[in-house]
Design an enzyme around this catalytic site. Sequence first.
Site, PDB file in Angstrom:
ATOM      1  N   LYS A  13      15.262  79.334  56.746  1.00 16.41           N
ATOM      2  CA  LYS A  13      15.072  78.231  55.781  1.00 16.41           C
ATOM      3  C   LYS A  13      16.224  78.199  54.769  1.00 16.41           C
ATOM      4  O   LYS A  13      16.810  77.151  54.523  1.00 16.41           O
ATOM      5  CB  LYS A  13      13.735  78.381  55.033  1.00 16.41           C
ATOM      6  CG  LYS A  13      12.516  78.341  55.936  1.00 16.41           C
ATOM      7  CD  LYS A  13      11.223  78.454  55.149  1.00 16.41           C
ATOM      8  CE  LYS A  13      11.048  79.779  54.416  1.00 16.41           C
ATOM      9  NZ  LYS A  13      10.940  80.969  55.285  1.00 16.41           N
ATOM     10  N   ARG A 161      17.002  93.235  51.157  1.00  7.49           N
ATOM     11  CA  ARG A 161      15.931  92.896  50.211  1.00  7.49           C
ATOM     12  C   ARG A 161      14.808  93.930  50.254  1.00  7.49           C
ATOM     13  O   ARG A 161      14.470  94.441  51.314  1.00  7.49           O
ATOM     14  CB  ARG A 161      15.350  91.518  50.574  1.00  7.49           C
ATOM     15  CG  ARG A 161      16.023  90.389  49.844  1.00  7.49           C
ATOM     16  CD  ARG A 161      15.668  89.020  50.348  1.00  7.49           C
ATOM     17  NE  ARG A 161      14.250  88.727  50.551  1.00  7.49           N
ATOM     18  CZ  ARG A 161      13.795  87.549  50.941  1.00  7.49           C
ATOM     19  NH1 ARG A 161      14.635  86.543  51.159  1.00  7.49           N
ATOM     20  NH2 ARG A 161      12.506  87.351  51.119  1.00  7.49           N
ATOM     21  N   ARG A 172       3.986  89.732  55.071  1.00  9.37           N
ATOM     22  CA  ARG A 172       4.504  88.379  54.809  1.00  9.37           C
ATOM     23  C   ARG A 172       4.174  87.430  55.964  1.00  9.37           C
ATOM     24  O   ARG A 172       3.854  86.254  55.754  1.00  9.37           O
ATOM     25  CB  ARG A 172       6.019  88.443  54.571  1.00  9.37           C
ATOM     26  CG  ARG A 172       6.353  89.015  53.190  1.00  9.37           C
ATOM     27  CD  ARG A 172       7.797  89.451  53.089  1.00  9.37           C
ATOM     28  NE  ARG A 172       8.733  88.379  53.295  1.00  9.37           N
ATOM     29  CZ  ARG A 172      10.011  88.563  53.653  1.00  9.37           C
ATOM     30  NH1 ARG A 172      10.487  89.770  53.840  1.00  9.37           N
ATOM     31  NH2 ARG A 172      10.802  87.539  53.808  1.00  9.37           N
TER      32      ARG A 172
END
Length: 216
Positions: A13, A161, A172
């Site tokens: 994205k 991350r 997630r």
Amino acid sequence: MRIVLVGPPGAGKGTQAAYLAKNLSIPHISTGDLFRANISQGTDLGKQAKAYMDAGNLVPDEVTNAMAQDRMEKPDAENGFLLDGFPRNVSQAGVLDELLTAGGLKLDAVLDLEVPEDEVVKRIAGRRICRNDSAHVFHVTYSPPKKEGVCDVCGGELYQRDDDSEETVRTRLEVYHTQTEPIIDHYRAQGLVVTISALGKVTEVTERAMEALGRA
Ligand code: AP5
């Protein structure tokens, strides 16, 4: 144009949003990037968000909605925006609908990026982002930086991350399926959803997206 980008973690994205926002001359608004910027600046909002993000859970709606609204009301978003990571549940989608209706505005499209789960896991495992700006995204195999560990854009340090660990990614993905996927039906009922495959080269996916948005 006012567009919502939706897809599982690691679908691409952020990568696509950077190109699409440029091609369409609209700002890329990523709630994940906004939270990460707040965390690195040590703001109260960042402190509130960090524990939720590190665990792979959604940051509470009241915090997220206020932050997203504030960003959407900035002058550069007056003529359109590309939302990446917002809305992320049906309640947030309702808030966005209300905000747009109150302003006499509407969404043009919800672009749904489809990627098989095994590919998502590979993309996340190899992702490296820049300490200076989490919108500067690389991949150790698919889009390596020219110099290992260094951002091509600004020379910042690249790192993995905190929420890209295997365990957090599982959470997630589960959160995506249970809480975020239902927004696709919410928007399908409004006739707004266009689904494309996000497999293939980054440039191929961008072309597919532009075509799906009627801007090829
Ligand atoms: P957020 O930052 O939005 O994370 P996400 O949705 O999980 O998405 P990612 O950033 O992981 O992936 P992406 O799809 O952008 O993929 P990318 O382009 O980097 O949110 C993080 C957290 O913030 C959430 O878990 C939550 O806690 C909180 N949050 C955010 N918004 C919220 C909201 N609205 N409500 C509540 N909480 C919220 O690509 C991945 C990798 O693949 C990169 O390495 C890239 O180089 C590579 N790649 C991309 N495209 C390709 C391609 N075509 N081929 C090969 N490799 C590719």
